[in-house]
Motif scaffolding. Structure first.
Motif, PDB file in Angstrom:
ATOM      1  N   LEU A  10       2.741   6.976  58.333  1.00 40.06           N
ATOM      2  CA  LEU A  10       3.294   8.213  58.365  1.00 40.06           C
ATOM      3  C   LEU A  10       3.931   8.078  59.665  1.00 40.06           C
ATOM      4  CD1 LEU A  10       3.294  11.116  56.952  1.00 40.06           C
ATOM      5  CD2 LEU A  10       1.267  11.568  58.410  1.00 40.06           C
ATOM      6  N   ARG A  11       5.348   8.933  59.932  1.00 40.70           N
ATOM      7  CA  ARG A  11       6.125   9.098  61.110  1.00 40.70           C
ATOM      8  C   ARG A  11       6.580  10.624  61.096  1.00 40.70           C
ATOM      9  NH1 ARG A  11       8.479   5.923  64.977  1.00 40.70           N
ATOM     10  NH2 ARG A  11      10.577   6.731  65.751  1.00 40.70           N
ATOM     11  N   LYS A  12       6.514  11.219  62.388  1.00 39.90           N
ATOM     12  CA  LYS A  12       7.033  12.410  62.551  1.00 39.90           C
ATOM     13  C   LYS A  12       7.778  12.281  63.966  1.00 39.90           C
ATOM     14  CE  LYS A  12       7.969  16.516  62.031  1.00 39.90           C
ATOM     15  NZ  LYS A  12       9.114  16.880  61.325  1.00 39.90           N
ATOM     16  N   VAL A  13       8.927  12.819  64.260  1.00 38.58           N
ATOM     17  CA  VAL A  13       9.541  12.684  65.426  1.00 38.58           C
ATOM     18  C   VAL A  13      10.232  14.260  66.019  1.00 38.58           C
ATOM     19  CG1 VAL A  13      11.628  11.858  66.768  1.00 38.58           C
ATOM     20  CG2 VAL A  13      10.282  10.367  65.280  1.00 38.58           C
ATOM     21  N   PHE A  14      10.194  14.804  66.973  1.00 36.96           N
ATOM     22  CA  PHE A  14      10.450  15.898  67.188  1.00 36.96           C
ATOM     23  C   PHE A  14      11.703  16.036  68.167  1.00 36.96           C
ATOM     24  CE2 PHE A  14       6.201  17.209  65.981  1.00 36.96           C
ATOM     25  CZ  PHE A  14       6.331  18.075  64.989  1.00 36.96           C
ATOM     26  N   ARG A  15      12.727  16.829  68.004  1.00 35.09           N
ATOM     27  CA  ARG A  15      13.815  16.807  69.103  1.00 35.09           C
ATOM     28  C   ARG A  15      13.390  17.962  69.959  1.00 35.09           C
ATOM     29  NH1 ARG A  15      17.655  13.465  67.795  1.00 35.09           N
ATOM     30  NH2 ARG A  15      19.116  14.119  68.911  1.00 35.09           N
ATOM     31  N   VAL A  16      13.487  17.670  71.311  1.00 38.74           N
ATOM     32  CA  VAL A  16      13.000  18.792  72.251  1.00 38.74           C
ATOM     33  C   VAL A  16      14.286  18.629  73.434  1.00 38.74           C
ATOM     34  CG1 VAL A  16      11.513  19.002  74.060  1.00 38.74           C
ATOM     35  CG2 VAL A  16      10.735  17.825  72.042  1.00 38.74           C
ATOM     36  N   ARG A  17      14.385  19.988  73.669  1.00 41.03           N
ATOM     37  CA  ARG A  17      15.527  20.278  74.677  1.00 41.03           C
ATOM     38  C   ARG A  17      14.966  19.983  75.984  1.00 41.03           C
ATOM     39  NH1 ARG A  17      18.679  26.058  73.460  1.00 41.03           N
ATOM     40  NH2 ARG A  17      20.206  24.962  72.460  1.00 41.03           N
ATOM     41  N   GLU A  18      16.078  19.509  76.772  1.00 38.89           N
ATOM     42  CA  GLU A  18      15.883  19.089  78.201  1.00 38.89           C
ATOM     43  C   GLU A  18      16.206  20.122  78.958  1.00 38.89           C
ATOM     44  OE1 GLU A  18      17.344  14.990  79.058  1.00 38.89           O
ATOM     45  OE2 GLU A  18      15.614  13.925  78.176  1.00 38.89           O
ATOM     46  N   ARG A  19      15.322  20.586  79.957  1.00 38.14           N
ATOM     47  CA  ARG A  19      15.699  21.712  80.669  1.00 38.14           C
ATOM     48  C   ARG A  19      16.167  21.096  81.959  1.00 38.14           C
ATOM     49  NH1 ARG A  19      12.154  26.864  79.931  1.00 38.14           N
ATOM     50  NH2 ARG A  19      11.332  26.453  77.771  1.00 38.14           N
ATOM     51  N   THR A  20      17.209  21.920  82.580  1.00 40.40           N
ATOM     52  CA  THR A  20      17.996  21.394  83.910  1.00 40.40           C
ATOM     53  C   THR A  20      17.866  22.755  84.784  1.00 40.40           C
ATOM     54  OG1 THR A  20      19.882  22.083  82.996  1.00 40.40           O
ATOM     55  CG2 THR A  20      19.643  19.858  82.954  1.00 40.40           C
ATOM     56  N   GLN A  21      17.409  22.333  86.004  1.00 45.69           N
ATOM     57  CA  GLN A  21      17.276  23.080  87.034  1.00 45.69           C
ATOM     58  C   GLN A  21      18.620  24.099  87.483  1.00 45.69           C
ATOM     59  OE1 GLN A  21      15.156  21.444  90.078  1.00 45.69           O
ATOM     60  NE2 GLN A  21      13.435  20.986  88.785  1.00 45.69           N
ATOM     61  N   GLY A  22      18.245  25.151  87.938  1.00 49.11           N
ATOM     62  CA  GLY A  22      19.330  26.120  88.549  1.00 49.11           C
ATOM     63  C   GLY A  22      20.050  26.800  87.519  1.00 49.11           C
ATOM     64  N   VAL A  23      20.830  27.584  88.032  1.00 54.95           N
ATOM     65  CA  VAL A  23      21.887  28.701  87.007  1.00 54.95           C
ATOM     66  C   VAL A  23      22.859  28.051  86.554  1.00 54.95           C
ATOM     67  CG1 VAL A  23      23.409  30.717  87.081  1.00 54.95           C
ATOM     68  CG2 VAL A  23      21.186  30.677  88.709  1.00 54.95           C
ATOM     69  N   ALA A  24      23.429  26.861  87.135  1.00 58.27           N
ATOM     70  CA  ALA A  24      24.552  26.319  86.522  1.00 58.27           C
ATOM     71  C   ALA A  24      23.776  25.169  85.113  1.00 58.27           C
ATOM     72  CB  ALA A  24      25.219  25.200  87.567  1.00 58.27           C
ATOM     73  N   GLY A  25      22.765  24.597  85.412  1.00 59.11           N
ATOM     74  CA  GLY A  25      22.283  23.744  84.701  1.00 59.11           C
ATOM     75  C   GLY A  25      21.650  24.667  83.425  1.00 59.11           C
ATOM     76  N   ALA A  26      21.232  25.746  83.735  1.00 60.84           N
ATOM     77  CA  ALA A  26      20.813  26.699  82.492  1.00 60.84           C
ATOM     78  C   ALA A  26      21.950  27.011  81.667  1.00 60.84           C
ATOM     79  CB  ALA A  26      20.073  27.963  83.123  1.00 60.84           C
ATOM     80  N   LEU A  27      23.274  27.296  82.332  1.00 64.53           N
ATOM     81  CA  LEU A  27      24.434  27.640  81.557  1.00 64.53           C
ATOM     82  C   LEU A  27      24.846  26.431  80.796  1.00 64.53           C
ATOM     83  CD1 LEU A  27      26.258  29.876  83.990  1.00 64.53           C
ATOM     84  CD2 LEU A  27      25.192  30.446  82.219  1.00 64.53           C
ATOM     85  N   ARG A  28      24.807  25.372  81.407  1.00 61.06           N
ATOM     86  CA  ARG A  28      25.261  24.135  80.725  1.00 61.06           C
ATOM     87  C   ARG A  28      24.349  23.718  79.479  1.00 61.06           C
ATOM     88  NH1 ARG A  28      23.937  20.273  84.419  1.00 61.06           N
ATOM     89  NH2 ARG A  28      25.402  21.563  85.808  1.00 61.06           N
ATOM     90  N   GLY A  29      23.148  24.280  79.683  1.00 58.21           N
ATOM     91  CA  GLY A  29      22.073  24.004  78.724  1.00 58.21           C
ATOM     92  C   GLY A  29      22.300  24.884  77.220  1.00 58.21           C
ATOM     93  N   LEU A  30      23.099  26.132  77.732  1.00 58.99           N
ATOM     94  CA  LEU A  30      23.451  27.100  76.639  1.00 58.99           C
ATOM     95  C   LEU A  30      24.506  26.452  75.748  1.00 58.99           C
ATOM     96  CD1 LEU A  30      23.046  30.620  78.205  1.00 58.99           C
ATOM     97  CD2 LEU A  30      21.801  29.504  76.406  1.00 58.99           C
TER      98      LEU A  30
END
Length: 99
Positions: A10-30
């Protein structure tokens, strides 16, 4: 005794979003989110006979809850085989699996 539950590789892999700091990083993440893969369960195999009592123990983060959720069909496995009562979990109705 017959096998009630059987897990094979049995194998299970999840894809997780990496968070970046700051406003610019949050906008880039969107706009262009970065993700990484987290392996929750890797190559788990075991069999439990009908009427057998077992304990499922391990350190925190070892995938115990994920294996149970795979058995209950909350998640679909990425690889491997799960048999409950000799039938694949996808062959059983969801209501029967939850029972």
């Amino acid at each position: 005794m017959s096998t009630a539950i059987e897990l094979e590789r049995l194998r299970k892999v999840f894809r997780v979003r990496e968070r970046t700091q700051g406003v610019a990083g949050a906008l880039r993440g969107l706009v262009a989110p970065r993700t990484r893969e987290v392996v929750a369960v890797d190559d788990v195999s075991f069999a439990i006979a009908a009427g057998e009592r077992v304990a499922f123990v391990g350190p925190s983060g070892s995938g115990k809850s994920t294996v149970v959720r795979l058995l209950l069909r909350f998640y679909d496995p990425d690889a491997g085989r799960v048999l409950v009562g000799g039938r694949g979990i996808r062959e059983r109705p969801v209501a029967e699996s939850r029972r």
